[in-house]
Design an enzyme around this catalytic site. Sequence first.
Site, PDB file in Angstrom:
ATOM      1  N   GLU A 104     -11.444  -9.210  10.445  1.00  0.00           N
ATOM      2  CA  GLU A 104     -10.722  -8.221   9.595  1.00  0.00           C
ATOM      3  C   GLU A 104     -11.677  -7.285   9.165  1.00  0.00           C
ATOM      4  O   GLU A 104     -12.988  -7.783   8.750  1.00  0.00           O
ATOM      5  CB  GLU A 104      -9.853  -8.937   8.408  1.00  0.00           C
ATOM      6  CG  GLU A 104      -8.736  -9.728   9.266  1.00  0.00           C
ATOM      7  CD  GLU A 104      -7.784  -8.632   9.971  1.00  0.00           C
ATOM      8  OE1 GLU A 104      -7.054  -7.752   9.150  1.00  0.00           O
ATOM      9  OE2 GLU A 104      -7.464  -8.749  11.164  1.00  0.00           O
ATOM     10  N   ARG A 141       0.920  -1.209  -0.140  1.00  0.00           N
ATOM     11  CA  ARG A 141      -0.014   0.007  -0.027  1.00  0.00           C
ATOM     12  C   ARG A 141       0.895   1.540   0.046  1.00  0.00           C
ATOM     13  O   ARG A 141       0.251   2.427  -0.237  1.00  0.00           O
ATOM     14  CB  ARG A 141      -0.845   0.076   1.277  1.00  0.00           C
ATOM     15  CG  ARG A 141      -2.178  -0.940   1.088  1.00  0.00           C
ATOM     16  CD  ARG A 141      -2.998  -1.312   2.372  1.00  0.00           C
ATOM     17  NE  ARG A 141      -2.227  -2.158   3.321  1.00  0.00           N
ATOM     18  CZ  ARG A 141      -2.543  -2.601   4.419  1.00  0.00           C
ATOM     19  NH1 ARG A 141      -3.607  -2.205   4.971  1.00  0.00           N
ATOM     20  NH2 ARG A 141      -1.839  -3.392   5.126  1.00  0.00           N
ATOM     21  N   GLN A 154      11.372 -15.358   6.721  1.00  0.00           N
ATOM     22  CA  GLN A 154      10.069 -15.887   6.053  1.00  0.00           C
ATOM     23  C   GLN A 154      10.392 -15.623   4.565  1.00  0.00           C
ATOM     24  O   GLN A 154      10.050 -14.785   4.124  1.00  0.00           O
ATOM     25  CB  GLN A 154       9.195 -14.998   6.696  1.00  0.00           C
ATOM     26  CG  GLN A 154       7.722 -15.555   6.328  1.00  0.00           C
ATOM     27  CD  GLN A 154       6.606 -14.479   6.724  1.00  0.00           C
ATOM     28  OE1 GLN A 154       6.737 -13.205   6.971  1.00  0.00           O
ATOM     29  NE2 GLN A 154       5.186 -15.020   6.346  1.00  0.00           N
TER      30      GLN A 154
HETATM   31  C1  UD1 Z   1      -2.699  -6.324  10.627  1.00  0.00           C
HETATM   32  C2  UD1 Z   1      -3.877  -7.243  11.446  1.00  0.00           C
HETATM   33  C3  UD1 Z   1      -5.014  -6.336  11.937  1.00  0.00           C
HETATM   34  C4  UD1 Z   1      -4.564  -5.205  12.602  1.00  0.00           C
HETATM   35  C5  UD1 Z   1      -3.565  -4.256  11.952  1.00  0.00           C
HETATM   36  C6  UD1 Z   1      -3.021  -3.539  13.105  1.00  0.00           C
HETATM   37  C7  UD1 Z   1      -3.503  -9.286  10.306  1.00  0.00           C
HETATM   38  C8  UD1 Z   1      -4.352 -10.538   9.395  1.00  0.00           C
HETATM   39  N1  UD1 Z   1      -4.517  -8.422  10.446  1.00  0.00           N
HETATM   40  O1  UD1 Z   1      -3.538  -5.778   9.682  1.00  0.00           O
HETATM   41  O2  UD1 Z   1      -6.091  -6.930  12.422  1.00  0.00           O
HETATM   42  O3  UD1 Z   1      -5.834  -4.116  12.994  1.00  0.00           O
HETATM   43  O4  UD1 Z   1      -2.450  -5.296  11.867  1.00  0.00           O
HETATM   44  O5  UD1 Z   1      -1.849  -2.718  12.594  1.00  0.00           O
HETATM   45  O6  UD1 Z   1      -2.703  -9.905  11.139  1.00  0.00           O
HETATM   46  N2  UD1 Z   1       3.967  -9.540   8.123  1.00  0.00           N
HETATM   47  C9  UD1 Z   1       4.993 -10.277   7.811  1.00  0.00           C
HETATM   48  N3  UD1 Z   1       4.881 -11.297   7.034  1.00  0.00           N
HETATM   49  C10 UD1 Z   1       3.807 -11.514   6.425  1.00  0.00           C
HETATM   50  C11 UD1 Z   1       2.754 -10.402   6.322  1.00  0.00           C
HETATM   51  C12 UD1 Z   1       3.200  -9.314   7.148  1.00  0.00           C
HETATM   52  O7  UD1 Z   1       6.305 -10.340   8.608  1.00  0.00           O
HETATM   53  O8  UD1 Z   1       3.790 -12.780   5.743  1.00  0.00           O
HETATM   54  C13 UD1 Z   1       4.406  -8.081   8.871  1.00  0.00           C
HETATM   55  C14 UD1 Z   1       4.383  -6.889   7.913  1.00  0.00           C
HETATM   56  O9  UD1 Z   1       5.685  -6.589   7.741  1.00  0.00           O
HETATM   57  C15 UD1 Z   1       3.782  -5.846   9.160  1.00  0.00           C
HETATM   58  C16 UD1 Z   1       3.012  -6.896  10.172  1.00  0.00           C
HETATM   59  O10 UD1 Z   1       3.488  -8.132   9.986  1.00  0.00           O
HETATM   60  O11 UD1 Z   1       5.034  -5.306   9.779  1.00  0.00           O
HETATM   61  C17 UD1 Z   1       1.588  -6.495   9.838  1.00  0.00           C
HETATM   62  O12 UD1 Z   1       1.037  -6.947   8.528  1.00  0.00           O
HETATM   63  P1  UD1 Z   1       0.228  -5.940   7.921  1.00  0.00           P
HETATM   64  O13 UD1 Z   1      -0.065  -6.402   6.504  1.00  0.00           O
HETATM   65  O14 UD1 Z   1       0.580  -4.600   7.793  1.00  0.00           O
HETATM   66  O15 UD1 Z   1      -1.131  -6.034   8.425  1.00  0.00           O
HETATM   67  P2  UD1 Z   1      -2.450  -5.291   8.636  1.00  0.00           P
HETATM   68  O16 UD1 Z   1      -3.186  -5.366   7.280  1.00  0.00           O
HETATM   69  O17 UD1 Z   1      -1.813  -3.907   9.052  1.00  0.00           O
HETATM   70 CA    CA Z   2      -0.113  -2.899   9.085  1.00  0.00          CA
END
Ligand code: UD1
Ligand code: CA
Length: 470
Positions: free
Chosen positions: A157, A15, A74
């Site tokens: 979500e 995003r 990962q």
């Molecule tokens: C996530 C939560 C949401 C919450 C929000 C708060 C989930 C499914 N949803 O959404 O409920 O309100 O955070 O900020 O968890 N990441 C990894 N590996 C992956 C995917 C993500 O390390 O495979 C890390 C990202 O780099 C990031 C964090 O996890 O730092 C959160 O991921 P992001 O995709 O930003 O989740 P949100 O859509 O914000």
């Molecule tokens: Ca996030």
Amino acid sequence: MRFAIVIMAAGKGTRLKSKRAKVLHQIGGKTLLEHVIAAATQIVPPEDVYVVVGHQAGAVQAAVAQTGVKFVTQAEQRGTGHAVQTARQAVSSYEHILVLSGDVPLLQPETIARMRDFHLSERAAMTILTAAPDNPHGYGRVLRKSPDSAEVVAIVEQKALTPEQQGVREINSGIYAFATEPLFNNINELTTANAHGEYYLTDMAGLLVNEGHRVTAIQAASATEVLGANTIAEMAELDAAMRLNTAHKLMAQGVTIYRPETTVIDSEVKVGADSIIEPFVQLLGDTHIGEDCRIRSYSVIENATLENHVLVRQGCIISESHVQAGALLGPYAHLRTGSEIGEEAHVGNFVETKKVRMGKGSKANHLSYLGDAEIGKGVNVGAGVITCNYDGVNKHRTLIEDGVFVGSDTTLVAPLVIGKGAYVAAGSCITEDVPADALALGRARQTTKTGWAKSRRSQIQAAKEVEKSR
Ligand code: UD1
Ligand code: CA
């Protein structure tokens, strides 16, 4: 009890529409990940912090290697649930883990500690840090058993919210505590049956509840603290929030900041009491400003130290420099790397310095370039003086001893020594050393031709009349 902290930082941050990994974007002068690691290492030692890296893993690791944390790779980013699953081997020997998001950078250590303590006292399998921001849109929502119950039923979500659930204001911050055993006993039950086709860590809440475990939620004191940075606009908001916070901390220590919302102050900057920061000033990096200083508008100071009572007039650029007490800079002075400005020295309008040591009370007030020079005490550098320090291949030094007077518009061709107390006449081009107490003149002698201009004008007039009469 030993806790591990897992920081999820493998995501790309689609995003943001940026080439740089999300956690390497900066707010308050530091990367998101550095802020999160700084909070985490207030809670556990760095060797118990595991950062899950993936997208641009090399760059992310390099950016925070000096913190001493550990890394888990990962390789494919298949969701937050998958990120934690990837860390399983590394952390399964700990009884509990705290999970932080690399993109929630304002989180305070006190809040993490409060969540940890609540999690333990509630004997929960999972504890979710929540908040109730004015606009919950985009976040997962936390459904409690009843409004005043500590217990949670599930996290939903944004994209999966039913019309009735749209009204729920309590959001999931993406920060959790888990008892390791129930977490890893159930983590393989996560599925990708959702809008993004990812393994959601949020689904652990419902899963654990269905298995008869206790899942609880605790609200953060301020919603701002748990805001996420998913877009550049959100990043800018967090940056503003963090810098305003820094400004307020400095004001609490006796610093006056007019219009703090216009200043850009990095989180590590120190300013002494009774100093005044005017609007639109930037204080960046490892900058230290003493007491009773005044930094006037539009000045940008980066990795520099200013002792007490320094006045920086408007529009100065100061980097990697050291300024002694009582010095007066600007307006529009440019102090580049390695400028050491002495006590009560003056560096004025449009003066550029680089690798210069300037002694007590010396002055260069207007339009000069001073590079690779050693300037003693009580030296007067006239307007427009230039040290010619570069011959196209090498840099050379200029040494100007105490009490020297260098007249305006002088070029000093280095290497050069101007001895103590010497005078250099204005407009000189100095190519040889000047002994102490001497006068050096390095310019052509003036010739004056009396009446020349008048006769020139009459010649022109005569030529014009011939032209007309044709
Ligand atoms: C996530 C939560 C949401 C919450 C929000 C708060 C989930 C499914 N949803 O959404 O409920 O309100 O955070 O900020 O968890 N990441 C990894 N590996 C992956 C995917 C993500 O390390 O495979 C890390 C990202 O780099 C990031 C964090 O996890 O730092 C959160 O991921 P992001 O995709 O930003 O989740 P949100 O859509 O914000
Ligand atoms: Ca996030």
